[in-house]
Every structure is written in C-alpha cells, then in structure tokens.
Design a protein around this motif. Structure first.
Motif, PDB file in Angstrom:
ATOM      1  N   THR A 217      53.584  40.226  38.082  1.00  0.00           N
ATOM      2  CA  THR A 217      52.473  39.312  38.339  1.00  0.00           C
ATOM      3  C   THR A 217      52.004  38.637  37.053  1.00  0.00           C
ATOM      4  OG1 THR A 217      51.752  40.644  40.224  1.00  0.00           O
ATOM      5  CG2 THR A 217      50.140  39.139  39.280  1.00  0.00           C
TER       6      THR A 217
ATOM      7  N   THR B 220      39.344  49.679  36.622  1.00  0.00           N
ATOM      8  CA  THR B 220      39.501  48.319  37.097  1.00  0.00           C
ATOM      9  C   THR B 220      40.257  48.366  38.413  1.00  0.00           C
ATOM     10  OG1 THR B 220      40.257  46.083  36.510  1.00  0.00           O
ATOM     11  CG2 THR B 220      41.662  47.927  35.829  1.00  0.00           C
ATOM     12  N   ASN B 221      40.594  47.206  38.946  1.00  0.00           N
ATOM     13  CA  ASN B 221      41.414  47.133  40.156  1.00  0.00           C
ATOM     14  C   ASN B 221      42.238  45.858  40.098  1.00  0.00           C
ATOM     15  OD1 ASN B 221      39.689  44.970  41.246  1.00  0.00           O
ATOM     16  ND2 ASN B 221      38.199  46.600  41.606  1.00  0.00           N
ATOM     17  N   VAL B 222      43.136  45.698  41.055  1.00  0.00           N
ATOM     18  CA  VAL B 222      44.064  44.562  41.020  1.00  0.00           C
ATOM     19  C   VAL B 222      43.302  43.241  41.035  1.00  0.00           C
ATOM     20  CG1 VAL B 222      45.891  43.388  42.282  1.00  0.00           C
ATOM     21  CG2 VAL B 222      45.939  45.879  42.063  1.00  0.00           C
ATOM     22  N   ARG B 223      42.243  43.174  41.828  1.00  0.00           N
ATOM     23  CA  ARG B 223      41.499  41.923  41.960  1.00  0.00           C
ATOM     24  C   ARG B 223      40.806  41.532  40.660  1.00  0.00           C
ATOM     25  NH1 ARG B 223      36.389  41.119  44.284  1.00  0.00           N
ATOM     26  NH2 ARG B 223      36.341  43.323  44.859  1.00  0.00           N
ATOM     27  N   ARG B 224      40.389  42.512  39.877  1.00  0.00           N
ATOM     28  CA  ARG B 224      39.622  42.225  38.663  1.00  0.00           C
ATOM     29  C   ARG B 224      40.430  42.398  37.381  1.00  0.00           C
ATOM     30  NH1 ARG B 224      35.502  44.910  41.960  1.00  0.00           N
ATOM     31  NH2 ARG B 224      33.716  43.501  42.238  1.00  0.00           N
TER      32      ARG B 224
ATOM     33  N   HIS C  93      32.475  48.219  37.632  1.00  0.00           N
ATOM     34  CA  HIS C  93      32.395  47.519  38.915  1.00  0.00           C
ATOM     35  C   HIS C  93      31.712  48.341  40.005  1.00  0.00           C
ATOM     36  CE1 HIS C  93      34.822  44.606  36.924  1.00  0.00           C
ATOM     37  NE2 HIS C  93      35.824  45.454  36.770  1.00  0.00           N
TER      38      HIS C  93
ATOM     39  N   ARG D 190      42.750  40.713  35.867  1.00  0.00           N
ATOM     40  CA  ARG D 190      42.899  39.548  34.987  1.00  0.00           C
ATOM     41  C   ARG D 190      41.672  39.372  34.100  1.00  0.00           C
ATOM     42  NH1 ARG D 190      44.511  33.475  37.121  1.00  0.00           N
ATOM     43  NH2 ARG D 190      44.740  32.492  35.076  1.00  0.00           N
ATOM     44  N   ASP D 191      40.485  39.468  34.695  1.00  0.00           N
ATOM     45  CA  ASP D 191      39.248  39.321  33.912  1.00  0.00           C
ATOM     46  C   ASP D 191      39.016  40.520  33.001  1.00  0.00           C
ATOM     47  OD1 ASP D 191      38.728  36.878  35.119  1.00  0.00           O
ATOM     48  OD2 ASP D 191      37.544  37.781  36.730  1.00  0.00           O
TER      49      ASP D 191
END
Length: 733
Positions: A362, A336-340, A103, A342-343
């Motif tokens: 979550t 990664t990060n929290v926003r990404r 990212h 899931r993907d």
C-alpha cells in the motif's frame, strides 16, 4: 546428505534471583483532561445483583503495600514467564513512556511504572470476580492500551487468555468461548457484547443451549454496559474502570497475590482461521513466548525510548510477540490502525514499524500514485530513477554474493565443468560493473527523490515484515530508497518467529530469503512424501523444531498428531522451501532459508509439472493495476488466474476507467504476461493462458481474506465459484 539448519547461538535460560517488589505509583494519566479526571473516580454501581462498595476516589487512597512475587527473579536477568516483563520494566524504565493510545477517548498514556500498576490493579479486580489460576478468559477485542493491561492481568492471575478480534463473526466467537472452556470474558465494548448476545438468543431459540452459560464475569474494555446485558448474562458485567477500582481496594486490603506462574504453564489459546470447519486452538505457554522475547534481539536492536507504531491486531501472535519484545526493551509503543496509519507515520514517526506485506504494498502504491499526479517531466524522471535504483540494488546483490538467484551452484558445476564457474564469474563481474555505472544515478536519486519518500514514509530505522510472502518488487523498492526491511517467517503454532533476516550483522539481510533461524530453533527440509531429509539446495517440505513450537491443538489430538507426524518434536510447517548451501563460489547466502510456497497450494498440471503459485502471484502483484491474483489450473494443461484490479488506480486514470470489460481483461492479461515472464525462474509451463477479472473486492468479512489480508483460496473458490468455473472451462484440459 541430510541438512538441518539451526542457529549457532545458545538459548538464554531461566535463572534464579529475587524479583524486586514494586511500589504502586499514582494511577493517573500523565496529562489529564476533565473527562479523564472524572473517569478516575470510580462510582461503583449495582450490576447483576452484586453488592458494590461506595464511591471510591482512587487518587485519595493510600498506596497498596509492595507485592512480593513467589517466583523471585532479579530485574537484570532474563525472563522465563511473560509476567516478569512488567515489574522488571517498572524497575528499569520507571517514568519512561511505555504506551500511547491517541485514538481512544482521552488519548491515554502510561509510563512503565503506571502500566505495571494498572496490570496489578486489573489482576486484583479479576481475582475478586473469581478468576483463579489455570482458568481461561475469552479476550475478544482489537488493539488498545486496555487490551495490553487485560492481557497482562489475566496472565498475572495465572490464567490463560483466549484471543480473537471483536469483528470476527459472532458464531465464531461463541464457538471459541465454549470450546476453550472460558469462564470469564473481556470484550471490546457494549456493541461487541450486543452482537454476541444476539447470536446467543438464536441458539436459545433453537434449543441449542447458551454458549456463554459458563461465564462468571464479563468486562468491557471501553464504554459502559447496559442493565439489559447483565440481565441477559446472569453474571456481573463491568466496565474496565470499575475492575481497576475494585483491584485497588483489594490490594489495599491485602487480598491480592500474583499467581506462582511457571514457564510450562499455558499463557494463551490462539484460534487459527480455519479454511474448513472450525478454527483450531493453538496452545502457547509462557516458555514459548518468553523464548521469543529473549531471542528477538538477535534479529533487531531496540533501545530504550525507541518509537514503535503498533498497527496489527493483538490476537495475531506476530504482533503480540513483537509488542512484548519492544516493550521488554523499553521502547515506546503507539497504537494506530490501517485507517490512520498514513497520518500517524507523520504525527508519531516510528523508529520501527511492524507490519504485513500488504502495508508495504500500500505504501509503495501510494508513492506510485503520487508520482502519477506530478508533471509529465517530473514523473518521468522519478520513475526512471526508481527503475535505475531497483536495477542498482539487484546488481549490487549479485556483485556482493547476496543474491538468492545465485545461491545455488551454477548449472554444470556438479560435473566439475569449468565453464559453469566462468559463467558465474562473468555474471558477478558484469553485475559489479553495472552497479558501478548506476551508482552515480543512485546517489542522485537518493538526494532528489528517495529522501522525500523516506520523509513521507516516516520510518526512521527499520521495517519488520511478516505474516505473508514479501514480493521481490517491494524488496527492491525499499532497499533502493534506503529503508531496511527485515522479512521474517513463522506460524501461530511456532509463537511465531522461526527465522528472520537480520540488520545487526552486515550481509545477513538477504533479500528473497526469510533469513536464518532464531537462536535455539532448527529447520529441516524433507521430502514431502517420505519425510526423508534433503540436502541443502533441494526444495522440499520445511519442518521446524525448537522452544517456540506449540504444545499442540487444544482438544484436537488428531490435528496435533498430523502436524507432528515426522516425530522427535519436528513440526510440519506446510511451507515449501530450500536452504542455500554453503561453499558455493561467489555466494554468501549459505544457511539462509528461501520459501517457495505452501504445500497445499501446489498446482499439478495434467503434464505432471508442479507449479508453485506464490512466486507467480507475487511477481504479478508488482503491477500498479493489480491488487490480488489467485492462480488456478489443477489437472489442466495450462494455468489461469483470477485477477482483482486495483480499483483506486483504475479510478485515478481516465483512460483506464473508460476501458470496456473486454479491453480491461486484455490490458490486465498483458500485465500478467509481462511480469510473470520477467521472473528469473520463469518456465514455459508457468505461462498464464487466460485470466478472469473480478470486480467484487475480497474481504475479511466474507472470509476471502485472512485477518492479515492474505487471499484465502478455499473461500475464494466458494464465493467466486461462477467466475472460477468459467475460467477453468477456458483452460485446456
């Protein structure tokens, strides 16, 4: 009798031998875009009136001579400093991919050889900027491959990094930089530096001096600095790529030599989030952190090539230690990060996921929400199978002697009563029969439901949870669907892991516990007032001692003396808990540590009853309608709770979103009462008489959440004082 809990394994020590010198491999990325190729040609410009060399093409330069480290060690022997990880791994794993950063611009990837080379290049560049052994460098950034390189480089130079996140309040960052005595600073980007400079300008305007006046250099990990930033600071302000380029030249000229780092040298200062006043600087040495790297293999087995998602911030010592360990073992780390997340669980399915309980909560909530959108019949079947699965794993734990609820002697057993043993035996037999009855349903659920959930979650082997209490309903859910969760416990001050559940040895993943101590660490439960040791099975204050425990708080002897008040190296963790006794009939939990809350959070009712908020809050958080719960009631006759509803769950339900504030409070009160009353250790004085519904979300920015997303009580009481006061007035005094 006194009970001191410790591991039976010896701690691996340092040993001699010669470290192999490393030939510098090409610095380029494995797959280069035109932008990446351009970034590798470092055009060195003039910043802050520092003379720069001409244009340098890194790829065209001859390779620097191998670096010989003065503290020689063989690559197959255990490390004693963090600096030994990278050359060791370059020799062992070479062209295996070490890190991916999908990212960031250009989606960088580095092999272990390239990572080692980049660390040496960056270290040489920092030396050229004036970094000397024992200097401190403020490292204010979020997680990325550049953070890892900067960290390794600072330590290779013999310095110590002072870590914090780029999103922390600027005043906090300025305090940390000044209090630590940092003489260099590495920040995430130009925007982070602009926020700091704006705060500096206010200090100067109010004649309070410049908190950054000691800086000899500033480096941006991402992006380019502006001339105005260099002018404002009066020192070189350089981009990451330029420091690498300078380092290559310095190594070619023979001007770089790694520092002679010793195990007892300071590796990092980690400033803890203070609930009052300024944060405290935790001093961790190379020995503290290398001890963790050497011994986490007793908890989880990582093999070369395993995939690991790196989610948490690197300034959190839990993430940082786990990152060192997984890379030390040859695993591939993807940022990664929290926003990404899931993907990324689908795009980069990990063998192992290191996270905090909120992430698991979550993921669990998303499964529940997904079920809610299915047809009525499918939702009913799936919900019933999940409930049966949770009942199955709970019954199986009792039958196999792995239930912490049955880890203590049966009531009346102390007096030698046979009735107590008969009751326990009946419990175990009943649980065995129930698990046998539910086993076919569990097999059916695994085929029809759980396999799809596991595929959606993406984790192939293990979840490692730490940084907070893991609620029982999450343990039940993940065990039922077949995803092992290892829950660990520790503090920043202990590097951090003190104890953890294990997956390597069968019967060592005791749900409801935090496992047994890491090899070499001792845990003791004492009376909170007298500090006298308590026998196994008795709740008290938990002390810890071992190689991971910090040296003390930086420039704060009073705070240091307070946490070591028990003497003889015992550190006061502030946690309450008990150790499951050995020899309890039909229990295999002996020696496992069970935590019950924080000593400072204990609520004392006017009746004199002590209530630990954490078990109640964890139980209530199982509701799909509730996000956070904070218990109140100090010096009252009854308990109250501030409740934050799950706004996503409310918005997804037309029925719930149409409720009036009064009806919503009634609905949430019923949830609190139901889940609290269903706890195995519920007492009548645990009843929550009233709640206050809070619709303003908790936030890291306003201080009501810690950086690991745990509610921070003192700040909540300040920010939400009006709601809390109203609730307290409703409670009987």
């Amino acid at each position: 009798m006194q009970h001191t809990l410790k591991s039976g394994h010896a701690v691996g020590g340092a040993s001699g031998g010669e470290r192999r010198s490393q030939q510098r491999p090409p610095l380029g990325l494995r797959t280069r875009t035109p932008l990446q190729q351009q970034q590798q040609r470092f055009v060195i410009t003039r910043v802050a009136q520092i003379e720069r060399p001409a244009v340098v093409d890194v790829e065209s330069l001859p390779r620097p001579a191998p670096v010989t480290v003065e503290r020689p060690r063989a690559v197959d022997q255990e490390i004693s400093t963090l600096c030994e990880i990278w050359p060791r791994n370059a020799a062992r794993f070479g062209n295996l991919t070490a890190i991916k950063d999908p990212h960031q611009e250009g989606s960088p990837e580095l092999t272990f050889s390239q990572l080692n080379a980049a660390i040496n290049d960056f270290a040489a560049g920092l030396q050229g900027l004036g970094l000397q052994q024992y200097d401190k460098v403020a490292l204010f950034s979020e997680n990325s491959c550049h953070w890892l390189v900067a960290d390794g480089a600072i330590l290779t130079c013999g310095g110590a990094d002072v870590v914090r996140g780029a999103t922390a309040p600027p005043e906090e960052l300025l305090y940390i930089a000044q209090h630590s005595g940092s003489t260099g600073m590495v920040v995430q980007d130009a925007a982070t530096l602009d926020r700091l400079l704006a705060a500096v300008a206010l200090h100067v305007e109010h004649h309070e001096g410049n908190p950054l006046e000691a800086m000899r250099f500033v480096v941006l990990l991402w992006g380019e600095p502006t001339p105005a930033q260099a002018a404002a600071l009066g020192c070189p302000v350089l981009p990451y790529a330029e420091v690498l380029g300078r380092g290559v030249q310095r190594r070619l000229a023979g001007g770089f030599r790694p520092a002679d780092v010793r195990p007892q040298d300071l590796a990092t200062l980690v400033y803890t989030s203070g609930t009052t006043g300024h944060p405290k600087g935790v001093q961790l040495t190379h020995d503290n952190l290398a001890y963790q790297v050497r011994n986490l293999s007793s908890v989880i087995n990582i093999t070369p090539g395993d995939q690991v998602l790196s989610l948490l911030p690197p300034w959190h010592i839990y993430e940082r230690t786990c990152s060192y360990y997984v890379l030390h073992e040859g695993a591939q780390q993807t940022y990664t990060n929290v926003r990404r997340l899931r993907d990324d669980l689908t795009a980069f399915p990990p063998d192992h996921l290191v996270c905090v309980p909120l992430v698991l909560d979550t993921l669990h909530s998303r499964v529940r929400q997904k079920l809610a959108t299915a047809s009525a019949a499918r939702a009913a079947i799936a919900t019933a199978l999940l409930a049966a699965g949770a009942a199955y794993v709970r019954a199986r734990r009792v039958a196999e002697g792995l239930s912490v609820q049955h880890a203590l002697p049966a009531k009346g057993a102390e007096a030698g009563g046979m009735a107590a043993y008969v009751r326990r035996w009946v419990d175990v037999v009943s649980a065995a029969l129930l698990s046998a009855v539910l086993a076919p349903l569990q097999a059916l659920a695994s085929k029809l439901v759980y396999s799809k959930i596991r595929e959606a979650l993406g984790v192939r082997k293990t979840v490692i949870s730490g940084g907070g209490s893991l609620a029982a309903h999450l343990d039940d859910f993940f065990e039922a669907i077949g995803v092992p969760v290892l829950n660990g416990w520790g503090l920043t001050e202990t590097s951090p892991v003190l104890a953890c559940r294990r997956s390597i040895v069968p019967g060592q993943n005791i749900r409801g516990s935090v496992g047994i101590p890491v090899p070499g660490t001792q845990v003791r439960v004492v009376d909170p007032e007298t500090l006298a040791p308590l026998p196994a099975g008795r709740q008290g204050l938990v002390l810890a001692r071992g190689p991971g425990v910090m040296q003390g708080y930086f420039r704060d002897p009073e705070a240091t003396a307070k946490v070591f008040r028990a003497g003889d190296g015992w550190f006061d963790t502030g946690d309450l808990g008990w150790v499951a006794p050995s020899g309890v009939p039909l229990s295999r939990c002996g020696g496992h540590l069970v935590l019950s809350g924080r000593a400072k959070d204990t609520i004392v009712l006017s009746s004199g009853k002590n209530v630990e908020p954490q078990p109640i809050e964890d139980a209530v958080a199982a509701s799909t309608l509730i996000k956070y719960v904070v218990l109140l009631g100090q010096d009252k006759r009854e308990l109250g709770a501030l409740v934050w509803p799950d706004e996503d769950a409310l918005a997804a339900s037309p029925e719930l979103s149409a409720l009036s504030p009064h009806d919503l409070e009634d609905r949430l009160t019923a949830e609190v009462t139901r889940l609290n009353g269903a706890r195995p250790d519920y007492h009548p004085f645990d009843h929550v008489a009233h709640i206050g519904v809070v619709r303003t979300p908790l936030s890291v920015d306003d201080g009501t959440l810690t950086r690991t997303m745990k509610p921070r009580r003192p700040e909540i009481m300040k920010v939400h004082r009006a709601v809390a006061d109203h609730l307290l007035h409703r409670l009987r005094g």
